[in-house]
Motif scaffolding. Structure first.
Motif, PDB file in Angstrom:
ATOM      1  N   SER A 329       0.840  -1.210   0.000  1.00 48.11           N
ATOM      2  CA  SER A 329       0.000   0.000   0.000  1.00 48.11           C
ATOM      3  C   SER A 329       0.867   1.249   0.000  1.00 48.11           C
ATOM      4  CB  SER A 329      -0.922  -0.014   1.217  1.00 48.11           C
ATOM      5  OG  SER A 329      -1.766   1.116   1.212  1.00 48.11           O
ATOM      6  N   VAL A 330       0.501   2.211  -0.862  1.00 46.95           N
ATOM      7  CA  VAL A 330       1.207   3.490  -0.978  1.00 46.95           C
ATOM      8  C   VAL A 330       0.179   4.615  -0.833  1.00 46.95           C
ATOM      9  CG1 VAL A 330       2.529   4.979  -2.521  1.00 46.95           C
ATOM     10  CG2 VAL A 330       3.033   2.543  -2.409  1.00 46.95           C
ATOM     11  N   VAL A 331       0.572   5.652  -0.084  1.00 49.57           N
ATOM     12  CA  VAL A 331      -0.321   6.797   0.125  1.00 49.57           C
ATOM     13  C   VAL A 331      -0.428   7.604  -1.162  1.00 49.57           C
ATOM     14  CG1 VAL A 331      -0.646   8.940   1.421  1.00 49.57           C
ATOM     15  CG2 VAL A 331       0.177   6.889   2.580  1.00 49.57           C
ATOM     16  N   LEU A 332      -1.624   8.037  -1.458  1.00 47.49           N
ATOM     17  CA  LEU A 332      -1.859   8.856  -2.647  1.00 47.49           C
ATOM     18  C   LEU A 332      -0.944  10.086  -2.623  1.00 47.49           C
ATOM     19  CD1 LEU A 332      -3.551   9.361  -5.199  1.00 47.49           C
ATOM     20  CD2 LEU A 332      -5.149  10.652  -3.754  1.00 47.49           C
ATOM     21  N   GLY A 333      -0.261  10.299  -3.743  1.00 50.89           N
ATOM     22  CA  GLY A 333       0.678  11.410  -3.834  1.00 50.89           C
ATOM     23  C   GLY A 333       2.098  11.014  -3.503  1.00 50.89           C
ATOM     24  N   SER A 334       2.291   9.827  -2.926  1.00 51.01           N
ATOM     25  CA  SER A 334       3.631   9.351  -2.598  1.00 51.01           C
ATOM     26  C   SER A 334       4.096   8.397  -3.678  1.00 51.01           C
ATOM     27  CB  SER A 334       3.622   8.672  -1.225  1.00 51.01           C
ATOM     28  OG  SER A 334       4.940   8.289  -0.869  1.00 51.01           O
ATOM     29  N   ARG A 335       5.293   7.915  -3.544  1.00 55.94           N
ATOM     30  CA  ARG A 335       5.843   6.949  -4.475  1.00 55.94           C
ATOM     31  C   ARG A 335       6.879   6.099  -3.760  1.00 55.94           C
ATOM     32  NH1 ARG A 335       7.890   9.471  -9.409  1.00 55.94           N
ATOM     33  NH2 ARG A 335       9.082   7.569  -9.804  1.00 55.94           N
ATOM     34  N   THR A 336       7.059   4.906  -4.268  1.00 56.40           N
ATOM     35  CA  THR A 336       8.084   4.013  -3.727  1.00 56.40           C
ATOM     36  C   THR A 336       8.728   3.273  -4.892  1.00 56.40           C
ATOM     37  OG1 THR A 336       8.537   2.226  -2.146  1.00 56.40           O
ATOM     38  CG2 THR A 336       6.492   2.074  -3.384  1.00 56.40           C
ATOM     39  N   SER A 337       9.967   2.860  -4.676  1.00 57.61           N
ATOM     40  CA  SER A 337      10.722   2.210  -5.741  1.00 57.61           C
ATOM     41  C   SER A 337      11.373   0.939  -5.221  1.00 57.61           C
ATOM     42  CB  SER A 337      11.795   3.144  -6.309  1.00 57.61           C
ATOM     43  OG  SER A 337      11.212   4.300  -6.865  1.00 57.61           O
ATOM     44  N   LYS A 338      11.523  -0.007  -6.130  1.00 55.35           N
ATOM     45  CA  LYS A 338      12.249  -1.245  -5.818  1.00 55.35           C
ATOM     46  C   LYS A 338      13.189  -1.551  -6.974  1.00 55.35           C
ATOM     47  CE  LYS A 338       8.944  -3.507  -2.736  1.00 55.35           C
ATOM     48  NZ  LYS A 338       8.219  -4.760  -2.428  1.00 55.35           N
ATOM     49  N   ARG A 339      14.291  -2.204  -6.629  1.00 55.06           N
ATOM     50  CA  ARG A 339      15.286  -2.549  -7.642  1.00 55.06           C
ATOM     51  C   ARG A 339      15.098  -3.998  -8.081  1.00 55.06           C
ATOM     52  NH1 ARG A 339      19.334   0.915  -8.713  1.00 55.06           N
ATOM     53  NH2 ARG A 339      19.543   2.754  -7.373  1.00 55.06           N
ATOM     54  N   VAL A 524       7.109   9.948   1.483  1.00 53.07           N
ATOM     55  CA  VAL A 524       8.215   9.218   2.097  1.00 53.07           C
ATOM     56  C   VAL A 524       8.596   8.051   1.175  1.00 53.07           C
ATOM     57  CG1 VAL A 524       8.926   7.898   4.146  1.00 53.07           C
ATOM     58  CG2 VAL A 524       7.447   9.902   4.384  1.00 53.07           C
ATOM     59  N   PRO A 525       9.899   7.702   1.061  1.00 48.47           N
ATOM     60  CA  PRO A 525      10.332   6.646   0.134  1.00 48.47           C
ATOM     61  C   PRO A 525       9.674   5.293   0.351  1.00 48.47           C
ATOM     62  CG  PRO A 525      12.217   7.927   0.836  1.00 48.47           C
ATOM     63  CD  PRO A 525      11.061   8.408   1.657  1.00 48.47           C
ATOM     64  N   ASP A 526       9.187   5.016   1.554  1.00 53.30           N
ATOM     65  CA  ASP A 526       8.579   3.709   1.775  1.00 53.30           C
ATOM     66  C   ASP A 526       7.139   3.644   1.310  1.00 53.30           C
ATOM     67  OD1 ASP A 526       7.260   5.201   3.658  1.00 53.30           O
ATOM     68  OD2 ASP A 526       7.973   4.059   5.399  1.00 53.30           O
ATOM     69  N   GLY A 527       6.636   4.726   0.682  1.00 49.54           N
ATOM     70  CA  GLY A 527       5.281   4.735   0.176  1.00 49.54           C
ATOM     71  C   GLY A 527       4.282   5.426   1.078  1.00 49.54           C
ATOM     72  N   SER A 528       4.701   5.757   2.274  1.00 51.57           N
ATOM     73  CA  SER A 528       3.811   6.509   3.158  1.00 51.57           C
ATOM     74  C   SER A 528       4.000   8.005   2.896  1.00 51.57           C
ATOM     75  CB  SER A 528       4.102   6.145   4.617  1.00 51.57           C
ATOM     76  OG  SER A 528       5.457   6.474   4.934  1.00 51.57           O
ATOM     77  N   GLY A 529       3.401   8.841   3.725  1.00 45.38           N
ATOM     78  CA  GLY A 529       3.536  10.279   3.521  1.00 45.38           C
ATOM     79  C   GLY A 529       3.073  11.052   4.754  1.00 45.38           C
ATOM     80  N   LEU A 530       3.515  12.280   4.830  1.00 49.02           N
ATOM     81  CA  LEU A 530       3.141  13.185   5.923  1.00 49.02           C
ATOM     82  C   LEU A 530       2.363  14.344   5.331  1.00 49.02           C
ATOM     83  CD1 LEU A 530       6.579  13.242   7.811  1.00 49.02           C
ATOM     84  CD2 LEU A 530       4.568  11.858   8.386  1.00 49.02           C
ATOM     85  N   LEU A 531       1.104  14.518   5.787  1.00 44.88           N
ATOM     86  CA  LEU A 531       0.222  15.580   5.270  1.00 44.88           C
ATOM     87  C   LEU A 531      -0.085  16.570   6.395  1.00 44.88           C
ATOM     88  CD1 LEU A 531      -1.603  16.708   3.010  1.00 44.88           C
ATOM     89  CD2 LEU A 531      -3.430  15.233   3.903  1.00 44.88           C
ATOM     90  N   TYR A 532       0.217  17.798   6.112  1.00 38.85           N
ATOM     91  CA  TYR A 532      -0.078  18.877   7.073  1.00 38.85           C
ATOM     92  C   TYR A 532      -1.058  19.850   6.423  1.00 38.85           C
ATOM     93  CZ  TYR A 532       3.977  17.186   9.697  1.00 38.85           C
ATOM     94  OH  TYR A 532       4.854  16.415  10.406  1.00 38.85           O
ATOM     95  N   ARG A 533      -2.148  20.161   7.198  1.00 37.22           N
ATOM     96  CA  ARG A 533      -3.109  21.151   6.713  1.00 37.22           C
ATOM     97  C   ARG A 533      -2.639  22.551   7.099  1.00 37.22           C
ATOM     98  NH1 ARG A 533      -8.676  19.690   9.167  1.00 37.22           N
ATOM     99  NH2 ARG A 533      -7.356  19.171  10.948  1.00 37.22           N
ATOM    100  N   LEU A 534      -2.915  23.496   6.231  1.00 36.41           N
ATOM    101  CA  LEU A 534      -2.466  24.893   6.441  1.00 36.41           C
ATOM    102  C   LEU A 534      -3.673  25.827   6.430  1.00 36.41           C
ATOM    103  CD1 LEU A 534       0.525  24.855   3.919  1.00 36.41           C
ATOM    104  CD2 LEU A 534       0.589  24.264   6.349  1.00 36.41           C
ATOM    105  N   GLN A 535      -3.673  26.809   7.336  1.00 34.13           N
ATOM    106  CA  GLN A 535      -4.701  27.861   7.366  1.00 34.13           C
ATOM    107  C   GLN A 535      -4.029  29.220   7.482  1.00 34.13           C
ATOM    108  OE1 GLN A 535      -7.539  27.150  10.494  1.00 34.13           O
ATOM    109  NE2 GLN A 535      -8.524  25.425   9.403  1.00 34.13           N
TER     110      GLN A 535
END
Length: 541
Positions: A329-339, A524-535
């Motif tokens: 599973s990969v978070v939308l907007g993220s990416r991961t790669s394998k060799r 994040v390279p492992d397919g996850s991601g950090l999302l911060y909301r801004l106001q």
């Protein structure tokens, strides 16, 4: 018998070496004794017992006349006399014939000719003697012949009815280089023998390659490219005095494994002093390491190694370390790669071209094409970057085409996969399956609130932590142009880094109305991601 005139005695037909007996009696009715004597005129096949003697008065004397022919003959009107001394003479005309049964033998002499000195596996030279009863009476026969190391006759005593026949197999197995002769007696009716003369000669088996260099150096096919063929001609010479059949049956399994065909496939018969050609075709079905194998044949039934064959099959042999890559599973907007390692284990350099069309838009592979020399490998980077939330994203049987260096170049196009004619002969495409899933990202904590006057700016820092053992280079994605920040952020392995966001509003927010909203996402390279909301809230000057 009458003392006047002649008396007839017919023995009829008598089988030669048989005998037939007729009994006669002399009676003396007188009052004195008398003597008698027989005269058979010295006929060798007639005899009488007794041939002389005395008959007392008033008595009778019995006599036996025997006919024993030794050959087929006729006894026609032979005169025999019995003289009573001082008395009458009795004349006896004997007739009959010596008769030979009409037992027909298919031959009385047979020469096996030159035959190979016997070895295990050979089929002995054989013939069949046929005996047929052409007579009107049963005929018996018996083969009076003992089995030896060289001769073998399979027969038992037999009685043939008229018109019937019997076959007697005879085999010859010479054990030395010499001439052989034998006499096989056939006993007919237990009375006489018919001799059958057998002869033959033992000669060495001498079948070999006619060319000395092929015997010494062997047969070399060389390195044959995959999909091609090579042939070699062998000259087989029979230097012996007997014909020999050559079969390559002992090498059939080896031929099948190596992709070798022999012509003629059924084998060949070599006459004495004959030289004939055999063609070996090397048509390998797959890449093959150099080999060196004996060429074995059956020569007159005897296993024999003729020479040694050597060769190899060169070709492309590209291989993937794995035929599937699961990304999870990969978070939308993220990416991961394998060799993924692609290796050329073959003997020929080859170009590889991936069909990248099916990968878009969720996957990519780099490099998508390239060239691998023999023994070389390349690390392919396969990336998963989903564009929409989906629990099952996959591309199955993704094709990688192999193109040899001498194949036509691939046509230009988005996939850059050449036509079938460019594929190395006999090669199969490499196939790869990639799978993954895409999940929506969730914001971290509460929104970050920025306050400033319109057309001015303010900034805040976000602390990012890298718990992995590798360095991160993150490329944040910012929504809403009022916020900005560095294009990349470097976070050392196990370390912390601050990312500074700048808020510079260009419009006012209404009093009591909704603030400016945006977000910053760190894939994040492992397919996850950090999302911060801004106001953002804009104050009047």
């Amino acid at each position: 018998m009458s003392p006047t005139g002649t008396n007839a005695l017919d023995f009829g037909q008598v089988v030669i070496n048989d005998r037939i007996v007729r009994s006669l009696s002399l009676t003396n009715p007188g009052c004195i004794n008398f003597d008698f004597v027989w005269d058979l005129a010295d006929h060798p096949r007639l005899s009488v017992k007794p041939d002389r003697g005395n008959v007392p008065k008033g008595e009778r004397r019995m006599m036996e006349i025997t006919y024993a022919p030794a050959t087929a003959e006729k006894l026609g009107g032979h005169l025999a006399t019995c003289q009573v001394i001082n008395g009458p003479k009795y004349q006896l005309v004997c007739s009959g014939s010596g008769y030979k049964p009409k037992l027909h033998l298919s031959f009385l002499n047979h020469d096996f000719g030159p035959c190979h000195i016997w070895q295990q596996g050979m089929t002995p030279s054989a013939t069949t003697l046929s005996l047929q009863n052409n007579d009107t009476q049963p005929v018996s026969f018996d083969i009076l012949f003992d089995i030896t190391d060289n001769w073998k006759v399979l027969s038992s005593p037999c009685v043939l009815a008229p018109g019937h026949s019997q076959e007697v197999p005879i085999t010859f197995k010479p054990t030395a280089a010499q001439k052989y002769n034998a006499v096989m007696p056939v006993r007919v009716n237990g009375l006489y023998n018919v001799n059958v003369n057998l002869s033959g000669e033992g000669v060495p088996l001498r079948v070999e390659l006619a060319k000395a260099e092929q015997m010494q150096r062997g047969v070399a096919f060389g390195a044959v490219p995959h999909g091609s063929s090579s042939n070699r001609n062998l000259a087989l010479a029979n230097r012996g005095q007997a014909s020999a059949f050559v079969s390559f049956e002992p090498s059939h399994e080896l031929f099948e494994r190596l992709g070798i065909e022999v012509m003629p496939a059924a084998g060949l018969m070599l006459k004495p002093r004959e030289v004939a050609e055999v063609t070996l075709w090397f048509r390998p079905k797959q890449r093959m390491h150099p080999f060196k194998e004996p060429l074995r044949a059956l020569v007159a039934g005897v296993p024999q190694q003729l020479t040694v064959m050597s060769g190899a099959c060169t070709g492309v042999s590209l291989a993937l370390a794995s035929d599937s890559i699961p990304f999870g599973s990969v978070v939308l907007g993220s990416r991961t790669s394998k060799r993924l390692q692609l290796s050329n284990n073959g003997d020929v350099g080859s170009k590889f071209v991936w069909d990248t069309k099916p990968l878009a838009p969720n996957f990519s592979i780099s490099p998508a094409e390239g060239f691998l020399a023999p023994g070389q490998d390349v690390k392919l980077e396969v990336s998963f970057h989903p564009t929409a939330v989906n629990p099952d994203i996959r591309v199955e049987r993704l094709c990688c085409r192999m193109i040899t260096s001498d194949a036509p170049a691939a046509a230009e196009g988005s996939s850059k996969v050449a036509a079938d004619s460019a594929t190395a002969p006999g090669l199969h495409d490499l196939l790869l399956t990639v799978t993954g899933a895409c999940a929506a990202s969730e914001a971290v904590g509460e929104p970050l609130v920025f306050r400033c006057n319109v057309r001015t700016s303010t900034s805040k820092s976000i602390q990012l932590q890298n718990p992995s053992s590798t360095n991160w280079q993150l490329r944040p994605v910012i929504t809403n142009d009022f916020w900005s920040g560095p294009e990349f952020v470097q976070i050392p392995a196990g370390g912390i880094a601050d990312y500074q966001l700048v808020y510079k509003p260009m419009t006012m927010t209404a009093a009591g109305g909704p603030p400016h909203e945006g977000s910053v996402f760190f894939p994040v390279p492992d397919g996850s991601g950090l999302l911060y909301r801004l106001q953002g809230q804009v104050r009047c000057r």
